[in-house]
Design an enzyme around this catalytic site. Structure first.
Site, PDB file in Angstrom:
ATOM      1  CG  ASP A   1      38.979  39.256  36.453  1.00  0.00           C
ATOM      2  OD1 ASP A   1      39.013  40.355  36.332  1.00  0.00           O
ATOM      3  OD2 ASP A   1      37.870  38.742  37.166  1.00  0.00           O
TER       4      ASP A   1
ATOM      5  CD  GLU B   1      40.127  44.958  42.289  1.00  0.00           C
ATOM      6  OE1 GLU B   1      39.743  44.683  43.377  1.00  0.00           O
ATOM      7  OE2 GLU B   1      39.549  45.028  41.166  1.00  0.00           O
TER       8      GLU B   1
END
Ligand SMILES: *[C@@H]1O[C@H](CO)[C@@H](O)[C@H](O)[C@H]1NC(C)=O
Ligand SMILES: *[C@@H]1O[C@H](CO)[C@@H](O)[C@H](O)[C@H]1NC(C)=O
Ligand SMILES: *[C@@H]1O[C@H](CO)[C@@H](O)[C@H](O)[C@H]1NC(C)=O
Ligand SMILES: *[C@@H]1O[C@H](CO)[C@@H](O)[C@H](O)[C@H]1NC(C)=O
Ligand SMILES: *[C@@H]1O[C@H](CO)[C@@H](O)[C@H](O)[C@H]1NC(C)=O
Ligand SMILES: CC(=O)N[C@H]1CO[C@H](CO)[C@@H](O)[C@@H]1O
Length: 639
Positions: free
Chosen positions: A34, A211
């Site tokens: 991420d 997301e």
């Protein structure tokens, strides 16, 4: 088609040849999911990045570079236990913890928006997602990172965005794995706008888990672009884009979505590519970071049997993005070459003038040679699993300078149920596996470490199940350990340490994650009496040190070994004996990646701090980085 000559002339004209437009992926190897980066012209044209850290503490590592090739680990945004006491109590293995940060800079201040996720709570319970803002004026100084400012949001992946016309701050975030929202926020107080001001934004092309929503505007400001991850963070992971004139919609999806993915490309060693964040350099070139698994083309066949122990890593790619057009990402490979220019800098800045101690921060990808010297501190890339019990660690204590003293925890690395630790803590210090092949070792100062003379000094290793060892750990239910452990003997020839316990080498491991099918679960427990010449009480010829080592032999196998470190020995004199092997696909990553380190435990007995042990000479050597699919792929088996 331009001829080769023309291309060279164009490259020369663009000054690209001078900067040799080529770099290697991953840029942050091993457990670095991420990623999010910001380019900061006001700070000497420096790029700053952060990644998720889940249960590790310190957490939220911050990296900086001026050329996108040489990176330094400049600080951790979470470095004080008081910033996040709840980290100590999280359950659900390594799927809880710090999720997807977004790093941004504005008006002299750095911002991170992130989430502390408690996966043990039901999805409907909004306290499962603890969202907060961290700020810093000087990201090179861990003390500059603020305490969390919490804000109310029942989801993950918050990403700030400033409306330049009004100066208002917003964030986008993802809820229930299905919807993305745009919410006004006061970043200094954490106050969010009333429900009627929360706007639904584009939710992707219909795949699950839209997301990591990040909003961008190009220089001309005509369009607002939304980049999303979708498909889930595994096989189908991808990056998609849409644009709009107004955040209220309508949204126009990019005609060539997905703009970045490895799904369906079995020739790509880098799989699960997605979760992209974009930024622009001083020359106007766009770049994206994303996460990827070095799992190979077989990954999609059987992800939880595939071999990618390092889990989700950070990759970089150039993005061609004309004003008003759609971004075009170069596909991810181990060596990125092409028609792009890396930022040109005079030299790789060591950032020494910016750190509190005026020392150069650690270079990303470097080896470890840590000798716990008096007056030194632990480097920023070493961490604990959840919050440490501080008094269980002493660097260069007066009784044995140049060592790290570990006081045992009651819990071993499995803890409760391979899952939680209920705030008790585990005595454990680790770092990430950052190379396909590596060698990690520490020396245990064994002399005087066990109770050889029968007196009742409490702090020595004397009792059954007291253990010091090294591990390769994916999470509490997947780790393989080589320890020196006090165990009962059949013959009572303990050599002094009580009548019936004596030091042994034990290779023990479990691989029982729920993400692994029951028939593929694995337990090993092999014990060997410690060779007599390794533990002669006076140190004998041995000098009383035992080296414990974990090595990745190739892409699929780890070896666990140990040897006596004789007095004054040359490194080449040390005879290392292999006690066990494990396989990369017994350390299956869900969100994290393999870490290696040293632990001290009494395996559930005698309370906390039942013994002390001393560690010397922490070494980690990267031996090989495999970044392309091997010609012959290792077969997928799990016996
Ligand atoms: C949510 O979880 C918290 C913490 O465990 C608990 O105190 C609270 O009662 C839960 N709320 C709901 C609505 O279940
Ligand atoms: C390389 O990029 C430059 C600038 O974007 C462009 O003008 C040029 O045509 C490109 N060359 C090739 C061979 O694609
Ligand atoms: C800016 O970066 C350059 C190149 O790395 C370096 O030599 C210089 O000292 C830096 N200046 C400041 C003010 O940080
Ligand atoms: C990796 O090492 C293990 C242990 O030595 C060996 O059994 C295996 O064949 C090796 N794999 C490859 C692909 O070389
Ligand atoms: C860990 O400790 C518990 C007791 O707390 C024990 O039952 C278990 O066997 C140990 N196992 C491993 C693999 O660490
Ligand atoms: C959950 C949700 O809002 N889903 C929507 C996502 O977007 C598509 C296309 O606009 C809709 O059809 C879904 O209902």
């Amino acid at each position: 088609m331009p001829s080769v000559t023309t291309t060279v002339v164009q490259l020369l004209a663009a000054g690209a040849l001078a900067s040799a437009a080529s770099f290697n992926n991953p840029i942050f190897s091993g457990f670095h999911p991420d990623p999010s980066c910001a380019f900061v012209p006001e700070r000497n044209n420096t790029f700053f990045c952060a990644t998720s850290s889940f249960l590790t503490f310190p957490g939220l590592p911050i990296y900086a570079s001026q050329d996108l090739v040489h990176w330094r680990h400049i600080s951790n945004a979470l470095s004080r236990p008081g910033q996040l006491p709840a980290l100590a109590f999280l359950a659900r293995g390594a799927t809880s913890g710090i999720y997807a940060p977004t790093l941004r800079y504005r008006d002299g201040q750095f911002y991170i928006l992130t989430t502390l996720a408690d996966q043990a709570l039901p999805g409907q319970n909004s306290t499962r997602w603890d969202n907060f803002v961290l700020t810093a004026q000087n990201p090179f100084d861990p003390a500059s990172w603020s305490d969390p400012v919490p804000f109310d949001f029942p989801g993950i992946d918050p990403s700030p965005f400033w409306d330049d016309s009004t100066g208002t701050a917003w964030f986008t975030g993802s809820v229930d794995g299905a919807q993305d929202y745009h919410v006004p926020i006061d970043l200094s107080t954490g106050e969010t706008g009333p429900a009627r001001t929360h706007q639904r934004v584009w939710n992707g092309t219909g795949l699950p888990s839209p997301e990591a929503p990040h909003l961008y505007r190009q220089a001309d400001g005509r369009w607002l672009y939304l980049v999303l991850a979708e498909g889930g963070t595994r096989e189908r992971h991808r990056a998609v884009v849409a644009r709009t004139r107004d955040v209220a919609g309508p949204w126009e999806p990019c005609p060539h979505n997905p703009v970045l993915t490895a799904h369906g490309d079995a020739s790509s060693y880098f799989q699960a590519v997605g979760h992209a964040d974009l930024f622009q350099d001083a020359a106007g070139q766009w770049w994206a970071v994303a996460l990827a698994n070095r799992a190979g083309g077989r990954y999609a066949e059987d992800p939880y049997n595939a071999n990618f122990p390092m889990g989700r890593e950070t990759v970089l790619t150039p993005v061609k993005w004309e004003e008003g057009g759609w971004p075009e990402f170069a596909p991810i490979s181990g060596t990125m070459k092409g028609n792009f220019s890396l930022p040109e800098v005079a030299s790789d800045d060591a950032f020494t003038h910016l750190t509190p101690d005026k020392r150069a921060p650690l270079r990303v990808g470097s080896n470890d040679a840590i000798d716990f010297a008096p007056g030194s501190t632990l480097p920023p890339h070493l961490f604990h699993w959840r919050l440490p019990v501080a008094r269980n660690y002493a660097l260069s204590p007066s009784e044995r300078p140049g060592t790290l003293r570990l006081s045992s925890s009651r819990l071993n690395l499995t803890g409760f149920d391979g899952d939680s630790t209920r705030g008790w803590g585990q005595t454990f210090l680790a770092r990430k596996q950052a190379h396909t092949r590596f060698r990690f070792s520490v020396d245990v100062e064994w002399w005087g470490n066990y109770d050889d003379d029968g007196d009742d000094e409490r702090r020595k290793m004397a009792r059954e199940d007291q253990e010091v060892g090294v591990t390769a750990l994916q999470d509490q239910s997947q780790h393989f350990d080589l320890g020196i452990v006090m165990l009962k003997t059949d013959h009572g020839s303990g050599g002094g340490a009580g009548a019936d316990v004596a030091p042994h080498m034990r290779f023990r491991g479990i691989s029982t994650t729920p993400f692994r099918l029951p028939e593929r679960m694995k337990w090993v427990d092999e014990r060997y009496p410690l060779p007599k010449e390794w533990w002669s009480p006076d140190g004998g010829a041995g000098g009383g040190r035992i080296r414990l080592q974990v090595e990745a032999l190739n892409t699929t196998h780890y070896a666990f070994s140990a040897g006596l470190v004789p007095n004054g020995a040359d490194e080449s004199d040390i005879e290392i004996t292999v006690f066990g092997h494990c396989r990369g696909n017994q350390l299956v990553p869900y969100y994290s990646g393999v870490v290696v380190g040293v632990y001290a435990t009494s395996n559930g007995k005698y309370g906390e701090r039942s013994f002390d042990t001393y560690i010397r000479r922490w070494r980690y050597v990267g031996l090989e980085q495999v970044t392309a699919q091997p010609a012959v792929e290792a077969p997928l088996t799990w016996d």
